[in-house]
Design a protein around this motif. Structure first.
Motif, PDB file in Angstrom:
ATOM      1  N   MET A 126       0.754  -1.079  -0.106  1.00 27.53           N
ATOM      2  CA  MET A 126      -0.058  -0.073   0.025  1.00 27.53           C
ATOM      3  C   MET A 126       0.801   1.342  -0.110  1.00 27.53           C
ATOM      4  N   ARG A 127       0.411   2.246  -0.457  1.00 27.81           N
ATOM      5  CA  ARG A 127       1.130   3.520  -0.378  1.00 27.81           C
ATOM      6  C   ARG A 127       0.268   4.630  -0.098  1.00 27.81           C
ATOM      7  N   ILE A 128       0.952   5.404   0.848  1.00 30.68           N
ATOM      8  CA  ILE A 128       0.093   6.368   1.345  1.00 30.68           C
ATOM      9  C   ILE A 128       0.361   7.722   0.825  1.00 30.68           C
ATOM     10  N   LEU A 129      -0.098   8.542  -0.113  1.00 29.78           N
ATOM     11  CA  LEU A 129       0.271   9.586  -0.764  1.00 29.78           C
ATOM     12  C   LEU A 129      -0.074  10.779   0.145  1.00 29.78           C
ATOM     13  N   VAL A 130       0.849  11.841   0.723  1.00 32.24           N
ATOM     14  CA  VAL A 130       0.430  12.923   1.196  1.00 32.24           C
ATOM     15  C   VAL A 130       0.908  14.201   0.130  1.00 32.24           C
ATOM     16  N   CYS A 131      -0.084  14.912  -0.191  1.00 33.82           N
ATOM     17  CA  CYS A 131       0.165  15.935  -1.078  1.00 33.82           C
ATOM     18  C   CYS A 131       1.195  16.857  -0.406  1.00 33.82           C
ATOM     19  N   ALA A 132       2.281  17.351  -1.362  1.00 37.17           N
ATOM     20  CA  ALA A 132       3.252  18.171  -0.862  1.00 37.17           C
ATOM     21  C   ALA A 132       3.176  19.543  -1.718  1.00 37.17           C
ATOM     22  N   GLY A 133       2.283  19.642  -2.604  1.00 40.50           N
ATOM     23  CA  GLY A 133       2.188  20.897  -3.493  1.00 40.50           C
ATOM     24  C   GLY A 133       2.067  22.056  -2.414  1.00 40.50           C
ATOM     25  N   THR A 134       2.506  23.345  -3.004  1.00 42.20           N
ATOM     26  CA  THR A 134       2.400  24.564  -2.230  1.00 42.20           C
ATOM     27  C   THR A 134       1.072  24.652  -1.430  1.00 42.20           C
ATOM     28  N   GLY A 135      -0.096  24.457  -1.860  1.00 40.77           N
ATOM     29  CA  GLY A 135      -1.076  24.485  -1.196  1.00 40.77           C
ATOM     30  C   GLY A 135      -1.446  23.843   0.069  1.00 40.77           C
ATOM     31  N   CYS A 136      -1.203  22.488  -0.237  1.00 34.63           N
ATOM     32  CA  CYS A 136      -1.233  21.552   0.983  1.00 34.63           C
ATOM     33  C   CYS A 136      -0.074  21.634   2.133  1.00 34.63           C
ATOM     34  N   TYR A 140      13.412  29.155 -16.217  1.00 34.40           N
ATOM     35  CA  TYR A 140      13.333  30.481 -15.660  1.00 34.40           C
ATOM     36  C   TYR A 140      12.066  30.305 -14.796  1.00 34.40           C
ATOM     37  N   VAL A 141      12.201  30.502 -13.327  1.00 32.84           N
ATOM     38  CA  VAL A 141      11.174  30.061 -12.791  1.00 32.84           C
ATOM     39  C   VAL A 141      10.906  31.445 -11.772  1.00 32.84           C
ATOM     40  N   ARG A 142       9.731  31.620 -11.660  1.00 33.24           N
ATOM     41  CA  ARG A 142       9.188  32.902 -10.902  1.00 33.24           C
ATOM     42  C   ARG A 142       9.877  32.978  -9.478  1.00 33.24           C
ATOM     43  N   ALA A 143      10.160  33.906  -9.038  1.00 36.97           N
ATOM     44  CA  ALA A 143      10.726  34.000  -7.565  1.00 36.97           C
ATOM     45  C   ALA A 143       9.647  33.536  -6.560  1.00 36.97           C
ATOM     46  N   GLU A 144       8.468  33.731  -6.989  1.00 34.19           N
ATOM     47  CA  GLU A 144       7.536  33.252  -6.020  1.00 34.19           C
ATOM     48  C   GLU A 144       7.109  32.036  -5.818  1.00 34.19           C
ATOM     49  N   TYR A 145       7.842  31.040  -6.378  1.00 31.38           N
ATOM     50  CA  TYR A 145       7.858  29.499  -6.596  1.00 31.38           C
ATOM     51  C   TYR A 145       9.060  28.997  -5.790  1.00 31.38           C
ATOM     52  N   PRO A 146       9.477  29.164  -4.566  1.00 29.57           N
ATOM     53  CA  PRO A 146      10.522  28.386  -4.078  1.00 29.57           C
ATOM     54  C   PRO A 146      10.583  26.978  -4.108  1.00 29.57           C
ATOM     55  N   LEU A 147       9.286  26.448  -3.882  1.00 30.00           N
ATOM     56  CA  LEU A 147       9.099  25.027  -3.820  1.00 30.00           C
ATOM     57  C   LEU A 147       9.693  24.324  -5.095  1.00 30.00           C
ATOM     58  N   ALA A 148       9.093  24.997  -6.118  1.00 27.27           N
ATOM     59  CA  ALA A 148       9.389  24.694  -7.606  1.00 27.27           C
ATOM     60  C   ALA A 148      10.715  24.584  -7.839  1.00 27.27           C
ATOM     61  N   VAL A 149      11.677  25.832  -7.312  1.00 23.38           N
ATOM     62  CA  VAL A 149      12.887  25.721  -7.343  1.00 23.38           C
ATOM     63  C   VAL A 149      13.748  24.793  -6.925  1.00 23.38           C
ATOM     64  N   LYS A 150      13.173  24.425  -5.536  1.00 23.82           N
ATOM     65  CA  LYS A 150      13.758  23.204  -4.865  1.00 23.82           C
ATOM     66  C   LYS A 150      13.780  22.147  -5.530  1.00 23.82           C
ATOM     67  N   ARG A 151      12.343  21.709  -6.007  1.00 21.51           N
ATOM     68  CA  ARG A 151      12.145  20.431  -6.685  1.00 21.51           C
ATOM     69  C   ARG A 151      12.805  20.286  -7.944  1.00 21.51           C
ATOM     70  N   LEU A 152      12.967  21.295  -8.455  1.00 20.88           N
ATOM     71  CA  LEU A 152      13.629  21.228  -9.839  1.00 20.88           C
ATOM     72  C   LEU A 152      15.139  21.093  -9.722  1.00 20.88           C
ATOM     73  N   LYS A 153      15.844  21.666  -8.597  1.00 18.05           N
ATOM     74  CA  LYS A 153      17.169  21.516  -8.398  1.00 18.05           C
ATOM     75  C   LYS A 153      17.537  20.224  -8.078  1.00 18.05           C
ATOM     76  N   THR A 154      16.754  19.649  -7.076  1.00 16.74           N
ATOM     77  CA  THR A 154      16.673  18.234  -6.823  1.00 16.74           C
ATOM     78  C   THR A 154      16.947  17.368  -7.997  1.00 16.74           C
ATOM     79  N   ALA A 155      15.663  17.688  -8.867  1.00 20.36           N
ATOM     80  CA  ALA A 155      15.624  16.732 -10.161  1.00 20.36           C
ATOM     81  C   ALA A 155      16.704  16.675 -10.941  1.00 20.36           C
ATOM     82  N   ILE A 156      17.363  17.928 -10.972  1.00 23.42           N
ATOM     83  CA  ILE A 156      18.545  18.206 -11.969  1.00 23.42           C
ATOM     84  C   ILE A 156      19.785  17.353 -11.417  1.00 23.42           C
ATOM     85  N   MET A 157      19.937  17.456 -10.064  1.00 19.18           N
ATOM     86  CA  MET A 157      20.933  16.760  -9.440  1.00 19.18           C
ATOM     87  C   MET A 157      20.750  15.287  -9.699  1.00 19.18           C
ATOM     88  N   GLN A 158      19.604  14.703  -9.388  1.00 21.21           N
ATOM     89  CA  GLN A 158      19.307  13.287  -9.618  1.00 21.21           C
ATOM     90  C   GLN A 158      19.514  12.922 -11.238  1.00 21.21           C
TER      91      GLN A 158
END
Lengths: 656, 168, 621
Positions: free
Chosen positions: C23-33, C258-276
């Motif tokens: 089973m997998r429990i998915l917890v939403c980690a979008g900016t909203g949640c 080019y990511v908006r500065a208002e989207y810090p989480l997107a920047v973080k996730r993209l950075k992680t993704a690029i490294m991986q």
């Protein structure tokens, strides 16, 4: 040959950069504020729109011409579009036209009247920003700025200075120096090219007309005028005379009519400059010292070196510029001839140049309360004075210059165009050849080499400061070697100076230059050393070329200038020991930052943070001897970690 | 005391930042962003220094620094509160939030930073949390469905936390 | 990784590992949640599972167990924090940290926490599987497929779900063939204009230049739009994969996001993704042993809406003021640093792997003939289900608003939808059955834009909405060209006059005149489209404008200037509370008798309305 259709008629074109030029060559002048053939295409004013086949409006300045294109230039839609756009611009514009410097030359005003704008239906956007009068050369009135950016691109692209730029955005967008400082507080060299391209009165040449009038109208003053070479070949444009035709005799007459006592020729002092400069060059070549020798006639260029290439100030010719030499011999020598005190004389310069206004106010040329040159007027200001006085040019007699300083050789006349100073010097050095074609023409950087006394003399001639920057970087990095470099800040030299009448088209500079070369051709004498009046001046006053007395009166010293007043506080202790480390460009390149790190570490190790005030400053004016450090008001040059620590220790001891 | 240390550290950091970006003028925006994180604003002297170090004119640096909304030439608060006034939030009464928070912090339209430099209040056009309108962002943290009361509570918590930190 | 097959191998092995999850429990980690506290829920659950020795993840070599993972955005932000149980597809909404224990407890026994299930408003229907929730059942999640289902911070999960298998296919094909495939698929740019992406790539491919670039526009600045943010946060690798494919097809070696500065989480996730991705040999040199090199850099915006415009964006990456430049030359000829550049937005790139993997013909089956594929929309405003949705192109507004969006709250009637943000226009009830795609919207004077959809009910004043957008574009104008800089200022002045009740009929014709000039004459897309909100509201709601200027009233009763407060004599008990709270002393009267409001000094703050215990103060439009 390719063709396209303009308003239903076929028009052929070749290699025009854009539609605007094709349309212009065809004979229609579309309105534009932001297009200048010499600057990059900006496309912001949206006045040169044309309609294409799809009924879309496209900007002619930024559309390349294409075979078979069909465009219209004056449809109803376009007329309306241009009118409303203009009306929008006018809504935010200070419309005090009658009292505006640019008045008749204002493109905005002219278009509004051509298009029959009778009412501005939009309101409430006029700013009320203080006018910047701080510069000697130009006045900046942001309330009249239409943000076409011509000045910004001129300053950056052509002059390589970049002292004004766009700031903020949208409705707040503005053109200003960094941090909205005054022009006098930033690295403006005063070339005034921004004013020359400004379509409105937002940047205009600083006016000194009032001072000129008051000197002329002051009976206790003896007014001696000089007319720069480039002035005579542009003056006529304002009165519908032949483009490039020489008008010196009309100008002399006009000045006399206004009430000037004596009118002399700056070309005479240019001959004098050539004598001194040629000697200086020969000496330097002989000694192999501080080569290349840079000309120093152009004050914008001189200031540019002082600010951006301080390590090269020693290469600038110590000769005063022709304007300043004129001031010197009038005040120091001619006054006595006239039996007057130098303070009774007002030297009035008529120059093509705005930087000359600042040059004459330099400290070196100040003696007590008096300056060698008192008032500098540009060609444009002279024209305005003549109009103000109601003088009818067509009724003036042609009058010759006064003597003895009204006589010059062809060499002195050439000073008005790029390559002219070099050519005049070469004529003196060579003694045989008259024409040096390699240094003529409007190319930004020209190179030539000549045999001189068995040596190859390498010469470069530059106009436009961005070209000077290219050359300087080549010299600095050792990629190029020259013996003699002539630089004039304005493209094309003084004939293209910002004080000249607004150039109607690209061709006007060429015509002015031709006017000067025609005068040179007509002149019997071409070499400064053949000028009998010059010979006489040396005999009667200076005792010879390059003598001590000549140096005393005709030479000067240039200095490195402080560029920023600010500093960055780094350690704030009690201030028992005050240390300032210069991190300006020259010192930075010489490792000032590493020095700072070491000193900082030392202060921390020795637990001196409570006593020491450490600051990073931007310039301590000893750029050639960096890294420079100031400790308790005393300057130390060529410093390194050991020397600074030694100073700190000794200061510590004295403090204890 | 913190002043002395931070001045020095900041300047060292500025140089590290410039070096990390190889003094490359095309990295200017990143350099300014990182420097602003150090100082919480862009001091004039530092901008002049950056201009010199990356070989561009101060007017150009100034032009870039004033073009983008996120750069500030005046000191900003430690906590930057961005109230979203995008369409979705506007429709869900973000204006009330602005009024309430300004009142709470003693700020006005022209004064956006508290005197103790703890808070800066800005409105932004959209933070992309439209599903949670009205939303606010405090530094990098987004808070959704914010009421004036909830916003005040969040601020109270921060103030309390800061007070404790200062006492330690 | 050395061979093209290894992605497939990896995918299989990861899939096998994932299959060990009972089973997998998915917890939403979008900016909203996250803003509603979802990360705390995730931490709590993980801790519980570890304590109970039930926890498994893709790297744990355990026979079986329960995984708990943060996921990307489910799109139903209104209901956050969202927790989903797979494979049962239980969909828990508005979960609190206190619920964590019960969820884990019951999940381990295969039970359901009924009280947390989504209940359909009005009907009270409870849905066990998320697929039956109307919000989801009418959607077609293709690009957003992974959002909410995988852990966006783990490349292995992306690979296990078929990620990067499109990439492993491309090296067998020539760049022309890739361009051709995308051209055949008729993929159109999702950022606004709808320009065919494949053609753009092919143009860049044909440019002779050593250096070319791929730029991903993640500067989603439209107020009311967050599709790109959700993709970057929820499935960053999909964007990266799309960009690498574009790089291969066009001949570029370097990509920029080019990511908006208002989207810090997107920047973080993209950075992680690029490294991986670099670690996996998917970015960098010799990608998957193909000899092809490509890498990606992230640029954070600094707060300027205009940077969403192509040439302003490249100018910003170059370290300049984000001012658009004239065209030609096009970005595909001279873009970033003057080099040929492929510039597409996030959603466009996210479509690419699907097209390559499933073929153009599969893609053409989605959507309409000239606008194939799906489109993500951000559904906000006066609507029951706000959130992020994805539907095939050609879906009607009615389906979106009523089926997916659940209609208008409080049974108010639908008045308009503002689509495409400040560049778009509005659609009205008469357009409810128009199939939405690039061309149909263009014909209506609106545009898809980046896909913001703000629903407005009968109580919304359209003049005020137009003013709002005008204010936005005016503030965001870069100030370069005259029509936009000066024209939007003049337009905003007029709009403000109108909503303040000071407008005249002449103002409306002046407004139209300037709007046309701004639209026709502006330099860039921002200026050219800035008058759209005004022009479309004038087209469809002219009577509202007329009411404001002619009869000095706001038909929606929203504009403050026209509001009047009145105390109803019969209901007023004369308690005087209203007079006490009135900041201007506009209310007077004798105690125990009906009070009066002096409309001259009333500033319409509404304080009295809240203060009145008897509901005696009425607001009149």
């Amino acid at each position: 040959m390719k063709t396209l259709t303009i308003n239903g008629r076929e028009v052929s074109f070749t290699d025009e950069k854009n539609l605007l030029e094709v349309i212009h060559n065809y004979g229609i002048e579309l309105p534009t504020f932001c297009y200048h053939s010499e600057l990059s295409t900006y496309g912001a004013c949206r006045m040169c729109l044309v309609e294409n086949e799809k009924k879309q409006l496209i900007a002619a300045c930024s559309t390349p011409p294409k075979e078979g294109m069909k465009i219209k230039t004056h449809t109803d839609k376009l007329q309306k579009q241009r009118r409303v756009t203009l009306e929008l611009l006018l809504a935010g514009h200070d419309r005090e036209c009658t009292t505006c410097h640019k008045n008749d030359d204002c493109k905005l005003r002219k278009l509004a009247s051509d298009m029959g704008i009778e009412e501005v239906r939009f309101s409430g956007n006029i700013k009320n920003i203080e006018v910047d009068n701080s510069s000697f050369s130009i006045t900046r009135n942001p309330n009249k700025c239409i943000l076409c950016g011509d000045c910004v691109r001129m300053c950056q692209e052509v002059q390589g200075v970049g002292v004004i730029g766009f700031a903020y955005r949208g409705a707040d967008a503005a053109v200003m120096p960094a941090f909205n400082k005054l022009l006098s507080e930033v690295n403006c060299v005063g070339c005034g090219q921004c004013a020359a391209v400004c379509p409105t009165g937002a940047i205009s040449v600083k006016s000194n007309i009032e001072e000129a009038w008051s000197a002329i109208n002051d009976d206790s003053k003896y007014v001696v005028a000089q007319i720069a070479p480039a002035v005579r070949v542009a003056f006529g444009e304002a009165f519908g005379l032949k483009d490039g035709g020489a008008c010196e005799n009309l100008i002399v007459s006009a000045l006399k009519t206004i009430g000037v006592n004596k009118v002399f020729d700056t070309c005479f002092s240019a001959d004098l400059t050539v004598m001194e400069e040629a000697k200086e060059l020969e000496d330097k070549i002989e000694k192999g010292l501080n080569l290349p020798l840079f000309t120093s006639c152009c004050p914008a260029w001189v200031k540019y070196v002082e600010l951006k290439y301080p390590d090269f100030t020693k290469n600038l010719s110590t000769c005063k510029s022709p304007q300043q030499m004129f001031g010197s011999f009038v005040k120091d020598y001619y006054a006595k001839e006239l039996g007057l005190e130098s303070s009774d004389i007002t030297v009035l310069s008529i120059m093509p140049c705005t930087a000359k206004k600042e040059e004459c106010k330099r400290d070196e040329f100040k003696h007590g309360d008096h300056y060698d040159v008192d008032v500098v007027l540009t060609t444009q200001e002279l024209i305005r004075m003549i109009r103000e006085a109601g003088i009818m040019i067509e009724k003036l007699k042609h009058e010759p210059f006064d003597m003895p300083f009204g006589f010059s050789t062809g060499g002195g006349i050439l000073f008005g165009s790029t390559g002219g100073v070099a050519e005049a010097a070469l004529r003196v050095l060579d003694g045989e050849v008259k024409e040096f074609h390699a240094v003529r023409g409007f190319q930004g950087i020209k190179e030539a080499s000549y045999d001189h006394k068995g040596k190859k003399l390498k010469i470069a001639v530059v106009s436009g400061l961005s070209n000077a920057k290219i050359l300087m970087d080549r010299i600095r990095t050792g990629r190029s070697h020259y013996d003699f470099v002539e630089v004039m800040a304005c493209p094309g030299g003084c004939i293209g100076g910002a004080g000249q009448p607004i150039q109607k088209n690209i061709g006007s500079r060429e015509k002015r230059a031709k006017g000067l070369y025609d005068l040179d051709n007509k002149n019997q004498l071409c070499r400064a050393n053949d000028n009998p009046m010059i010979t006489k001046l040396y005999e009667n006053w200076l005792g010879g070329v390059g003598t001590k007395k000549a140096h005393q009166h005709l030479h000067t010293q240039f200095r490195q200038r402080r560029r920023f007043e600010s500093s960055i506080p780094l350690i704030k202790g009690s201030g028992t020991i005050n240390i300032k480390i210069c991190i300006g460009t020259s010192c930075y390149l010489k490792g000032a930052y590493d020095l700072y790190k070491e000193v900082d570490q030392y202060i921390k190790e020795k637990e001196l943070t409570h006593t020491v005030n450490l600051e990073a400053t931007f310039c301590l004016e000893k750029c050639t001897e960096g890294p420079v450090v100031e400790i308790d008001g005393e300057l130390f040059t060529h410093t390194d970690k050991a020397s600074v620590i030694q100073y700190i220790e000794s200061f510590k001891e004295t403090a204890q | 005391m913190s002043d002395i240390k931070s001045l020095n550290r900041n300047f060292l950091k500025v140089n590290e930042i410039i070096e990390a970006h190889h003094s490359d003028p095309s990295e200017l925006i990143s350099i300014l962003q990182e420097v602003q994180e150090e100082y919480r604003y862009l001091p004039e002297e530092i901008l002049n220094y950056i201009a010199m170090a990356v070989h561009i004119s101060p007017s150009k640096v100034f032009g870039v620094a004033t073009f983008y909304e996120n750069f500030s030439l005046a000191p900003k608060g430690k906590y930057i509160i961005r109230i979203c006034d995008g369409t979705a939030c506007h429709v869900r009464k973000s204006t009330e939030l602005i009024v309430a928070l300004r009142k709470k912090l003693g700020l006005t339209e022209n004064k956006d930073t508290t005197d103790d430099l703890l808070f800066t209040l800005q409105t932004v056009s959209c933070i992309g949390a439209c599903g949670l309108a009205p939303a606010i962002m405090i530094n990098e943290e987004v808070h959704g469905k914010v009421t004036p009361e909830k916003a005040e509570m969040i601020l109270e918590e921060i103030i309390k936390r800061e007070r404790v930190n200062n006492e330690q | 990784m050395n061979s093209n097959h290894s992605i497939t191998d990896l995918a299989m092995s990861y899939k096998r590992k994932i299959d060990r999850e009972k089973m997998r429990i998915l917890v939403c980690a979008g900016t909203g949640c996250v803003s509603s506290g979802s990360l705390k829920i995730y931490e709590a659950m993980k801790k519980l599972l570890i304590e109970k020795d039930l926890y498994i993840d893709i790297d744990l070599n355990k026979e079986e167990g329960i995984n708990v993972s943060p996921s990307g955005c489910h799109g139903f932000c209104e209901m956050g924090p969202i927790v989903m149980i797979m494979p049962q597809k239980y969909f828990y909404v508005k979960v609190k940290v206190e619920d964590a224990e019960e969820i884990v407890e019951k999940a381990s026994r295969g039970e359901i926490v009924e009280r947390l299930l989504y209940k359909e408003p009005g009907k009270g229907l409870i849905h066990f599987s998320y697929e039956n929730i109307p919000f989801y059942s009418k959607q077609k999640r293709v690009v957003l497929e992974n959002c909410g289902k995988i852990n966006p911070e783990n490349i292995k999960e992306y690979i296990a779900n078929g990620g990067y298998s499109a990439l492993s296919k491309i090296f067998e094909l020539s760049p022309e063939e890739i361009c051709q495939e995308v051209i055949t698929a008729k993929l159109r740019g999702r950022g606004g204009g709808g320009f065919p992406a494949g053609e753009k790539w092919f143009q860049v491919y044909n440019q002779k230049s050593d250096i070319k670039y791929v730029v991903c526009n993640g500067d989603e600045g439209d107020p009311g739009a967050f599709m790109d943010r959700s993709i970057m946060e929820g499935d960053p690798h999909r964007v990266i994969e799309g960009m690498i494919i574009a790089g291969y097809a066009s001949g570029a070696r370097q990509g920029y996001i080019y990511v908006r500065a208002e989207y810090p989480l997107a920047v973080k996730r993209l950075k992680t993704a690029i490294m991986q991705a670099r670690d996996f040999g998917i970015l960098g040199t010799d990608i998957l042993g193909s000899n092809f090199n490509f890498d990606i850099k992230i640029n954070k915006g600094a707060g300027a809406f205009v940077c969403g415009e192509g040439s302003a964006l490249t100018s910003s990456i170059e370290g300049n003021r984000g001012m658009p430049r004239t065209r030609p030359p096009r970005t595909s000829e001279k873009g970033l640093f003057g080099k040929p550049t492929v510039l597409n937005n996030v959603e466009t790139f996210a479509n690419v792997p699907l097209i390559i993997l499933n073929g153009a013909h599969w893609y053409l089956k989605l959507g309409t003939e000239n606008s194939p594929g799906t489109k993500a929309f951000a559904l906000t405003g006066n609507i029951n289900n706000t959130g992020l949705i994805e539907v095939p192109m050609g879906t009607t507004l009615r389906e979106i608003i009523y089926d997916i969006g659940g209609g208008i709250p409080e049974n108010k009637s639908f008045k308009a939808v503002q689509i495409g943000g400040p560049s778009g226009g509005c659609l009205t009830p008469e357009h409810l059955d128009t199939p939405l795609d690039f061309d149909s919207l263009d014909n209506l004077g609106a545009m898809i834009g980046s896909g913001g959809m703000v629903v407005l009910d009968e109580k919304t004043c359209m003049v005020e909405v137009a003013r709002f957008f005008m204010n936005f574009t005016q503030k965001e104008s870069c100030g370069k060209c005259v029509p936009c800089r000066e024209g939007t200022k003049v337009m905003l002045n007029i709009m403000e006059k109108i909503v303040k009740g000071q407008g005249t009929i002449e103002d409306i014709s002046l407004l139209e005149e300037v709007a046309e000039v701004v639209k026709r004459g502006s330099l860039c897309g921002l200026g050219k489209t800035a008058p759209n909100p005004v022009l479309t509201t004038l087209q469809y709601f002219r009577d509202e404008y007329m009411a404001h200027v002619k009869y000095h009233m706001c038909p929606a009763g929203q504009c403050e200037a026209f509001k009047k407060y009145r105390i109803e004599d019969s209901a007023c008990k004369g308690c005087g509370k209203c007079a006490k709270v009135c900041p201007t002393g506009a209310i007077s009267g004798e105690l125990k008798k009906a009070f009066m409001i002096n409309t001259e000094s009333c500033i319409k703050c509404g304080a009295c309305v809240t203060a009145c215990p008897f509901n005696a103060i009425k607001e009149e439009a």
